[in-house]
Design an enzyme around this catalytic site. Structure first.
Site, PDB file in Angstrom:
ATOM      1  N   SER A  78      -7.241 -18.863   4.468  1.00  0.00           N
ATOM      2  CA  SER A  78      -6.712 -18.626   5.813  1.00  0.00           C
ATOM      3  C   SER A  78      -7.805 -18.621   6.877  1.00  0.00           C
ATOM      4  O   SER A  78      -7.542 -18.966   8.031  1.00  0.00           O
ATOM      5  CB  SER A  78      -5.939 -17.310   5.857  1.00  0.00           C
ATOM      6  OG  SER A  78      -6.766 -16.232   5.448  1.00  0.00           O
ATOM      7  N   HIS A  79      -9.012 -18.210   6.519  1.00  0.00           N
ATOM      8  CA  HIS A  79     -10.123 -18.157   7.461  1.00  0.00           C
ATOM      9  C   HIS A  79     -11.337 -18.815   6.808  1.00  0.00           C
ATOM     10  O   HIS A  79     -11.603 -18.592   5.621  1.00  0.00           O
ATOM     11  CB  HIS A  79     -10.488 -16.717   7.836  1.00  0.00           C
ATOM     12  CG  HIS A  79      -9.404 -15.988   8.565  1.00  0.00           C
ATOM     13  ND1 HIS A  79      -8.209 -15.651   7.971  1.00  0.00           N
ATOM     14  CD2 HIS A  79      -9.326 -15.525   9.834  1.00  0.00           C
ATOM     15  CE1 HIS A  79      -7.445 -15.010   8.847  1.00  0.00           C
ATOM     16  NE2 HIS A  79      -8.099 -14.921   9.978  1.00  0.00           N
TER      17      HIS A  79
END
Length: 354
Positions: free
Chosen positions: A95-96
Site C-alpha cells: 500500500s505504501h
C-alpha cells in the site's frame, strides 16, 4: 490546493474523526459544523475534486481481519530502484512504498490475506529475490501504541501537544474468522462512500440487509476493533501538511516494561500519528517507530526533539521520504490478491471486488 474557508476547516476536522452510520450522515455532520446537509455535500464534492480529500470509507484494522502485515526495509542499489519498485508495487498488498534518506533506502508496507498460500515471510522473500535487493529486513508490529492520522486543519495544535491515542493494542478484541456476510461487508465498506443524502441506506441494500442490520454490523466492527473508524483520509500535502518524518529510536532491548512506557509516552504526542514496537537487527538497532506530521520539516524536528528530551533516547534518526512510489489504501478480499498468488504458485478461488 489547501482550503482557506473556515467552514471547510471545521468540516475536514469532523470527517477525519468519524462519519456516523445513520440514515442521513451528512445532515448529522452539518449539525456539528453549523452547515446544512446541502452545504456539506457541496463542500465535500469540491474538496474531493480539489484533491484535498483522498477517500471516505471504512478504515479497517488489518490484523483484526486476519491479514498478516509488516513494514519492510530494503537496501537496493540506486541503478536497480526503478525495476525493484515495479516488482514490489505489483503486489496488491503493498500500500505504501517510499524512497528514504538511509542506506536502507526503499521502505514499503505489505499485507497478505488469511487465504495466502505463501504467507507473509515467504511473500517478502519472493519480493526480495525478484527486486534484486541486497538486504531486506522484515519489521512487523510487535506492539501497537497508536495508529490514526488526524491532521490539525483548524490550526490550533502545536508540535508538542499531548493527546490520548484513540486506537491502540487494547482496542483490538479477540474475534473468530469473518463470516461470508462480514467479508462482503468489508468489501463494500472499503469502497469510497457515495456523496449522496443516504449513502448507508444504499450500502445496506447492496448487502441485502435492513438498515438496522447493517448498522448493527457496523457497530460490531467498531466494538471489536476490526474497524478503527469510518472517516475521510486526506491528501496531506494538499491539506497543508507538507512534511512527515519516520522517527526511529533505539530503545532498551531487554526491558519490556521500559519499552511499554516509552511507546506510550511517544504515542501521547499529538503530532505522532503512528507509534509501534518493531524488531531490531545488528544492522538496524532501532525498535521504536514514530510517524510525525507537520506543515514543515522544522515542525517535525521540533516534535522529535521534544520526544527525545522527554524519553531520554538520543540514539535516533529521522527518515524523510524523497520519492513516493505508491500510496493507496489496502483493499481486502480481492481478486488481485488471488491473481498475484496464482502467478507465484498459489491456487485459490476468485472473489469479487469493487
Amino acid at each position: 490546493m489547501t482550503s482557506s474557508v473556515p467552514a471547510d476547516a471545521a468540516l475536514l476536522g469532523a470527517i477525519q474523526e468519524s462519519i456516523p452510520f445513520v440514515a442521513r450522515p451528512f445532515a448529522a455532520i452539518g449539525a456539528r459544523c453549523g452547515l446544512t446537509e446541502k452545504q456539506v455535500l457541496d463542500r465535500l464534492r469540491a474538496l474531493k475534486e480539489g484533491k484535498v480529500i483522498r477517500q471516505i470509507s471504512a478504515i479497517f484494522d488489518t490484523r483484526s481481519l486476519g491479514y498478516a502485515s509488516s513494514l519492510v526495509a530494503a537496501r537496493i542499489a540506486p541503478e536497480k530502484i526503478d525495476s525493484a519498485v515495479a516488482v514490489i508495487n505489483s503486489h496488491p498488498g503493498v500500500s505504501h512504498n517510499y524512497l528514504r534518506n538511509h542506506d536502507f533506502n526503499l521502505w514499503y508496507t505489505i499485507a497478505v490475506p488469511p487465504t495466502s498460500r505463501l504467507g507473509l515471510e515467504e511473500t517478502v522473500n519472493r519480493l526480495h529475490q525478484l527486486s534484486g535487493a541486497e538486504t531486506t529486513r522484515l519489521l512487523p508490529t510487535l506492539k501497537l501504541f497508536k495508529i490514526g492520522v488526524r491532521f490539525d486543519i483548524e490550526g490550533s495544535a502545536t508540535p508538542t501537544d499531548q493527546v490520548k491515542p484513540a486506537y491502540t493494542e487494547a482496542s483490538r478484541q479477540q474475534a473468530g474468522p469473518l463470516t461470508d456476510q462480514e467479508i462482503e461487508f468489508v468489501r463494500r465498506m472499503q469502497c469510497d462512500l457515495d456523496l449522496g443524502p443516504e449513502p448507508f441506506v444504499e450500502v445496506a441494500g447492496q448487502l441485502g440487509l435492513s438498515f438496522e442490520e447493517a448498522a448493527a454490523m457496523h457497530e460490531r466492527f467498531l466494538t471489536t476493533g476490526r474497524m478503527r473508524r469510518f472517516a475521510a483520509v486526506l491528501h496531506h500535502r494538499r491539506a497543508g501538511f507538507g512534511a512527515n518524518a519516520m522517527g526511529v529510536w533505539a530503545g532498551p532491548q531487554d526491558d519490556p516494561g521500559a519499552l511499554q512506557k516509552l511507546g506510550e509516552t511517544m504515542a501521547g504526542f499529538r503530532a505522532v500519528s503512528h507509534c509501534y514496537l518493531r524488531p531490531s537487527y545488528p544492522d538496524w538497532p532501532y525498535n521504536l517507530f514514530t510517524m510525525v506530521h507537520g506543515k514543515t520539516a522544522e515542525e517535525c524536528e521540533e516534535t522529535l526533539a521534544a520526544i527525545s528530551e522527554t524519553t531520554g533516547i538520543t540514539n535516533r534518526q529521522a527518515l524523510y521520504s524523497t520519492r513516493e512510489f505508491k500510496k493507496v489504501r489496502v483493499r481486502y478480499f480481492t481478486d488481485e490478491e488471488i491473481d498475484w498468488e496464482k502467478a507465484y504458485g498459489s491456487s485459490a478461488g476468485s472473489q469479487p471486488t469493487c
